[in-house]
Design a protein around this motif. Sequence first.
Motif, mmCIF file in Angstrom:
data_model
loop_
_atom_site.group_PDB
_atom_site.id
_atom_site.type_symbol
_atom_site.label_atom_id
_atom_site.label_comp_id
_atom_site.label_asym_id
_atom_site.label_seq_id
_atom_site.Cartn_x
_atom_site.Cartn_y
_atom_site.Cartn_z
ATOM 1 N N GLU A 58 0.828 -1.210 0.000
ATOM 2 C CA GLU A 58 0.000 0.000 0.000
ATOM 3 C C GLU A 58 0.860 1.257 0.000
ATOM 4 O OE1 GLU A 58 -0.796 -2.565 2.291
ATOM 5 O OE2 GLU A 58 -2.374 -3.303 0.973
ATOM 6 N N LYS A 59 1.965 1.224 0.752
ATOM 7 C CA LYS A 59 2.862 2.381 0.810
ATOM 8 C C LYS A 59 3.481 2.628 -0.565
ATOM 9 C CE LYS A 59 6.675 4.372 3.373
ATOM 10 N NZ LYS A 59 7.637 4.221 4.464
ATOM 11 N N VAL A 60 3.942 1.548 -1.207
ATOM 12 C CA VAL A 60 4.552 1.667 -2.542
ATOM 13 C C VAL A 60 3.513 2.176 -3.545
ATOM 14 C CG1 VAL A 60 5.621 0.392 -4.438
ATOM 15 C CG2 VAL A 60 6.284 -0.101 -2.084
ATOM 16 N N LYS A 61 2.302 1.636 -3.491
ATOM 17 C CA LYS A 61 1.231 2.052 -4.410
ATOM 18 C C LYS A 61 0.922 3.529 -4.229
ATOM 19 C CE LYS A 61 -2.222 1.255 -7.325
ATOM 20 N NZ LYS A 61 -2.121 2.146 -8.449
ATOM 21 N N SER A 62 0.895 3.986 -2.983
ATOM 22 C CA SER A 62 0.637 5.398 -2.704
ATOM 23 C C SER A 62 1.741 6.281 -3.307
ATOM 24 C CB SER A 62 0.551 5.602 -1.188
ATOM 25 O OG SER A 62 0.492 6.960 -0.879
ATOM 26 N N LEU A 63 2.996 5.877 -3.150
ATOM 27 C CA LEU A 63 4.120 6.627 -3.738
ATOM 28 C C LEU A 63 4.041 6.628 -5.260
ATOM 29 C CD1 LEU A 63 6.992 5.327 -1.430
ATOM 30 C CD2 LEU A 63 6.025 7.647 -1.447
ATOM 31 N N GLU A 66 0.776 11.214 -10.704
ATOM 32 C CA GLU A 66 0.038 12.489 -10.724
ATOM 33 C C GLU A 66 0.933 13.612 -11.220
ATOM 34 O OE1 GLU A 66 -1.668 13.363 -6.901
ATOM 35 O OE2 GLU A 66 -2.863 11.529 -6.916
ATOM 36 N N GLU A 67 2.218 13.541 -10.902
ATOM 37 C CA GLU A 67 3.173 14.569 -11.333
ATOM 38 C C GLU A 67 3.591 14.404 -12.794
ATOM 39 O OE1 GLU A 67 6.385 14.428 -8.532
ATOM 40 O OE2 GLU A 67 5.040 14.807 -6.833
ATOM 41 N N PHE A 87 0.858 6.498 -17.584
ATOM 42 C CA PHE A 87 -0.171 5.737 -16.886
ATOM 43 C C PHE A 87 0.324 4.329 -16.612
ATOM 44 C CE2 PHE A 87 -1.056 5.995 -21.399
ATOM 45 C CZ PHE A 87 -1.244 4.672 -21.795
ATOM 46 N N LEU A 88 -0.278 3.709 -15.625
ATOM 47 C CA LEU A 88 0.151 2.413 -15.126
ATOM 48 C C LEU A 88 -0.476 1.281 -15.929
ATOM 49 C CD1 LEU A 88 1.722 1.011 -12.811
ATOM 50 C CD2 LEU A 88 -0.412 1.046 -11.505
ATOM 51 N N ILE A 89 0.362 0.338 -16.370
ATOM 52 C CA ILE A 89 -0.110 -0.869 -17.045
ATOM 53 C C ILE A 89 -0.186 -2.012 -16.045
ATOM 54 C CG2 ILE A 89 0.415 -2.590 -18.825
ATOM 55 C CD1 ILE A 89 -0.476 0.101 -19.942
ATOM 56 N N ASP A 90 0.871 -2.169 -15.242
ATOM 57 C CA ASP A 90 0.890 -3.256 -14.271
ATOM 58 C C ASP A 90 1.748 -2.864 -13.081
ATOM 59 O OD1 ASP A 90 0.263 -5.800 -13.275
ATOM 60 O OD2 ASP A 90 2.025 -6.722 -14.190
ATOM 61 N N PHE A 91 1.356 -3.345 -11.907
ATOM 62 C CA PHE A 91 2.082 -3.094 -10.674
ATOM 63 C C PHE A 91 1.986 -4.339 -9.806
ATOM 64 C CE2 PHE A 91 1.449 -1.884 -6.146
ATOM 65 C CZ PHE A 91 2.754 -1.523 -5.863
ATOM 66 N N THR A 92 3.142 -4.887 -9.417
ATOM 67 C CA THR A 92 3.145 -6.050 -8.528
ATOM 68 C C THR A 92 4.236 -5.890 -7.478
ATOM 69 O OG1 THR A 92 4.639 -7.249 -10.006
ATOM 70 C CG2 THR A 92 2.293 -7.691 -10.262
ATOM 71 N N VAL A 93 3.983 -6.470 -6.325
ATOM 72 C CA VAL A 93 5.000 -6.608 -5.292
ATOM 73 C C VAL A 93 5.087 -8.097 -5.002
ATOM 74 C CG1 VAL A 93 5.702 -6.033 -2.947
ATOM 75 C CG2 VAL A 93 4.510 -4.322 -4.323
ATOM 76 N N ARG A 113 12.808 6.877 -8.876
ATOM 77 C CA ARG A 113 13.331 7.716 -7.781
ATOM 78 C C ARG A 113 12.235 8.139 -6.823
ATOM 79 N NH1 ARG A 113 17.130 10.903 -11.841
ATOM 80 N NH2 ARG A 113 18.945 9.567 -11.698
ATOM 81 N N ALA A 114 11.056 8.457 -7.373
ATOM 82 C CA ALA A 114 9.944 8.887 -6.513
ATOM 83 C C ALA A 114 9.554 7.788 -5.528
ATOM 84 C CB ALA A 114 8.746 9.278 -7.367
ATOM 85 N N ILE A 115 9.705 6.548 -5.947
ATOM 86 C CA ILE A 115 9.382 5.423 -5.057
ATOM 87 C C ILE A 115 10.569 5.128 -4.132
ATOM 88 C CG2 ILE A 115 8.860 2.951 -4.957
ATOM 89 C CD1 ILE A 115 7.424 3.322 -7.693
ATOM 90 N N GLU A 116 11.747 4.942 -4.737
ATOM 91 C CA GLU A 116 12.912 4.491 -3.981
ATOM 92 C C GLU A 116 13.368 5.490 -2.914
ATOM 93 O OE1 GLU A 116 17.170 2.320 -4.858
ATOM 94 O OE2 GLU A 116 16.142 3.335 -6.493
#
Length: 153
Positions: free
Chosen positions: A4-9, A15-16, A21-27, A53-56
């Motif tokens: 959830e934290k990664v998804k929020s980041l 948004e910036e 746009f997102l195609i796929d996201f997995t953890v 960088r925005a995530i890491e």
Amino acid sequence: MFKEKVKSLLDKALEEHPSLFLIDFTVGGDNNIRVILDGDTGVNLQDCMDISRAIEHNLDREEEDFSLEVTSAGATSPLVLPRQYNKNIGRKLKVRTGAEELEGTLTQTSENSITLEWKAREPKPVGKGKVTVQKKQEIAFSDIQEAKVILKF
């Protein structure tokens, strides 16, 4: 919690960058974060670096160990979202529906469908031989099982 934290980041970073746009996201199991992006005008290396960088930079490696991979959707990847079709207008697509497989030029997209056009050889209405005719078909997004851009080299 970590996902959830990664998804929020990720959401904040996207948004910036409104053209992305997102195609796929997995953890995955060992906190392997994988993000696949596409963009209205494509995705370049700088876009991937910015999102990465925005995530890491907002995660603490002392708190959670993770690996992060941010990539663009490949040229031969199937089109997944209606938004992807807009940037491919004028290109040749191979579209598979439940009933048939079509190849044609993407000429139009709407909120619910795409329009393909192609030339076909059909028997003449009268007499022997064939004639070339222009075909056009509207295909609803809900009917598309897979669509790929046909690359010419």
